[in-house]
Design an enzyme around this catalytic site. Structure first.
Site, PDB file in Angstrom:
ATOM      1  N   CYS A   1     -25.446  21.535  16.232  1.00 59.14           N
ATOM      2  CA  CYS A   1     -26.055  20.699  17.273  1.00 59.14           C
ATOM      3  C   CYS A   1     -26.067  19.235  16.818  1.00 59.14           C
ATOM      4  O   CYS A   1     -25.646  18.908  15.714  1.00 59.14           O
ATOM      5  CB  CYS A   1     -27.481  21.148  17.554  1.00 59.14           C
ATOM      6  SG  CYS A   1     -27.637  22.911  17.887  1.00 59.14           S
TER       7      CYS A   1
ATOM      8  N   HIS B   1       0.850  -1.199   0.000  1.00 52.32           N
ATOM      9  CA  HIS B   1       0.000   0.000   0.000  1.00 52.32           C
ATOM     10  C   HIS B   1       0.880   1.242   0.000  1.00 52.32           C
ATOM     11  O   HIS B   1       1.820   1.336   0.793  1.00 52.32           O
ATOM     12  CB  HIS B   1      -0.901  -0.029   1.230  1.00 52.32           C
ATOM     13  CG  HIS B   1      -2.014   0.977   1.192  1.00 52.32           C
ATOM     14  ND1 HIS B   1      -2.907   1.051   0.144  1.00 52.32           N
ATOM     15  CD2 HIS B   1      -2.383   1.947   2.056  1.00 52.32           C
ATOM     16  CE1 HIS B   1      -3.782   2.022   0.369  1.00 52.32           C
ATOM     17  NE2 HIS B   1      -3.481   2.577   1.523  1.00 52.32           N
TER      18      HIS B   1
HETATM   19  C1  LIG Z   1      -5.591  -1.402   1.208  1.00 53.57           C
HETATM   20  C2  LIG Z   1      -6.257  -0.265   0.538  1.00 53.57           C
HETATM   21  N1  LIG Z   1      -6.283  -0.206  -0.805  1.00 53.57           N
HETATM   22  C3  LIG Z   1      -6.894   0.799  -1.465  1.00 53.57           C
HETATM   23  C4  LIG Z   1      -7.500   1.811  -0.776  1.00 53.57           C
HETATM   24  C5  LIG Z   1      -8.131   2.944  -1.548  1.00 53.57           C
HETATM   25  O1  LIG Z   1      -7.466   4.136  -1.249  1.00 53.57           O
HETATM   26  P1  LIG Z   1      -7.955   5.514  -1.885  1.00 53.57           P
HETATM   27  O2  LIG Z   1      -9.312   5.748  -1.333  1.00 53.57           O
HETATM   28  O3  LIG Z   1      -6.967   6.515  -1.403  1.00 53.57           O
HETATM   29  O4  LIG Z   1      -7.955   5.325  -3.335  1.00 53.57           O
HETATM   30  C6  LIG Z   1      -7.497   1.802   0.615  1.00 53.57           C
HETATM   31  C7  LIG Z   1      -8.119   2.885   1.368  1.00 53.57           C
HETATM   32  O5  LIG Z   1      -7.603   3.443   2.286  1.00 53.57           O
HETATM   33  C8  LIG Z   1      -6.853   0.727   1.295  1.00 53.57           C
HETATM   34  O6  LIG Z   1      -6.824   0.673   2.623  1.00 53.57           O
END
Ligand SMILES: Cc1ncc(COP(=O)(O)O)c(C=O)c1O
Length: 387
Positions: free
Chosen positions: A328, A176
């Site tokens: 609120c 990631h």
């Molecule tokens: C493992 C993983 N892949 C893809 C995404 C998609 O990321 P984004 O919304 O920044 O495109 C996320 C989102 O956080 C994620 O956790």
């Protein structure tokens, strides 16, 4: 999980839903964004749509169905409940759990949900739970995000162990990107560049070990948009599908994204007040001059940030009007100005449309669009259009 109108045992639209805040979800805009992302990937690269957190607040099933019909190949989720909701609803496409699980493994494997393995113990949990029926496994590798997964050198032996295991099919290897939405994301030597290189290096080593997972993947929305060298076999966009840029830098680079959601809510009360009249809890805002105040049925319990008290604008009859006083739990107030005119029942835009975009509102709240969207609660009725 909140998919208010989908499968609601009380039926589709209830009379009181008309008085509720509404999130208007534009499925045509969703398809536009999907096509835009597809246009950035080479033929044959698969697209896994991140639909966790109720499709970033847009409604899991309607969004997943629309994306599947428009050609998304797979879906990424964070919880077993999300994965099984997709399966139970018969949405076509692969489903991948983004995080490792230690409970519910049997149910997920039986439902043909692909699992993430980040540690040897995750693989052991699978072996202990589903002997006999191999689980589809994607091994998560940490190339610099610092969240889940072993560093590439150690991950290599875990990947080999998954490949050898009779309890698992090595389907994917993934990482990631932590900073692909930063302005330096395309520059040599940047954090993103180092991650992309580390992942490519791992894949090359695996290849030499005779290990070629079917799906190697790394790219979130930003990676999909700006790092073609991170696409590999599959991209995993989320926020861009919903038409929101992941950062200001990306907003300038990809102005074609179309916001998918607009939130509006009805005015429930209108009054004329004299200069000096305090509005809302703590009397933190007092009218500087005689003016007209409208009360609106949307509050922080719906996900509209309280930190936007006296710090945001709404869209009323084609112009911007300020949110005044503290937001609120269920309501907020707008200053329509001395000549303000409004009807009870009339709807005002609070997010998108005539109001600031989710990206800008979230920034004013000290947050970002992901958080704003995913916190929009189940009391906001989702309405889908497909024009
Ligand atoms: C493992 C993983 N892949 C893809 C995404 C998609 O990321 P984004 O919304 O920044 O495109 C996320 C989102 O956080 C994620 O956790």
């Amino acid at each position: 999980m909140t998919t208010p109108r989908e499968g609601d045992p009380r039926g589709r639209e209830r009379p009181w839903d008309r008085d509720a805040p509404h999130a208007h979800v534009d499925l045509a805009a969703l398809r536009h964004n999907l096509a835009l992302l597809r246009g950035r990937t080479a033929t044959g690269v698969r697209l896994l749509a991140a639909v966790k957190a109720d499709a970033y607040g847009h409604g899991l099933l309607p969004v997943a169905r629309a994306l599947a019909a428009a050609g998304a190949d797979a879906f990424g989720v964070a919880t077993a409940e999300e994965a099984l909701a997709l399966r139970d609803a018969g949405v076509p496409g692969e489903v991948l759990m983004f995080g490792p699980v230690r409970s519910g493994i049997a149910e997920l494997v039986a439902a043909d949900v692909a699992l993430t393995v980040a540690l040897p113990a995750d693989l052991e949990a699978i072996a202990a739970t589903v002997p006999g029926s191999p689980a589809r496994v994607h091994v998560k590798v940490d190339t610099g995000m610092g969240r889940l997964g072993l560093a590439p050198a150690e991950a290599r032996s875990l990947i080999a162990a998954v490949a050898r295991s009779p309890f698992a099919d090595l389907e994917g290897v993934w990482t990631h990107l932590a900073s692909a939405d930063e302005p330096d994301a395309t520059e040599p030597g940047s954090a993103t560049d180092r991650q992309v290189a580390a992942f490519a290096d791992l894949l090359a080593r695996l290849e030499r070990d005779g290990l070629r997972p079917r799906w190697a993947h790394a790219a979130n929305s930003a990676g999909t948009l700006v790092r073609p060298d991170a696409h590999h076999d599959l991209v995993r966009p989320g926020i861009a599908l919903y038409g929101q840029p992941a950062s200001g830098w990306l907003a300038r680079r990809v102005p074609e994204l179309r916001p998918v959601m607009r939130v509006d809510a009805p005015i429930t009360f209108v009054k004329r007040i004299a200069a000096g009249t305090p509005i809302s809890y703590g009397g933190t805002w007092r009218a500087p001059a005689d003016t007209v105040i409208a009360t609106v049925r949307l509050g922080y319990a719906d996900g509209y940030p309280r930190s936007l008290s006296s710090r945001a604008e709404a869209g009323h009859r084609g112009r911007r009007v300020p949110v005044v006083g503290r937001v609120c739990m269920d309501q907020l107030m707008l200053d329509l100005g001395p000549d303000g005119d409004a009807e009870v029942g009339e709807r005002v835009d609070l997010i998108g449309g005539g109001a600031p975009a989710a990206f800008d509102l979230a920034a004013a709240a000290g947050s970002f669009a992901y958080e704003l969207l995913t916190r929009l609660g189940p009391r906001i009725v989702r309405r889908y259009s497909d024009a």
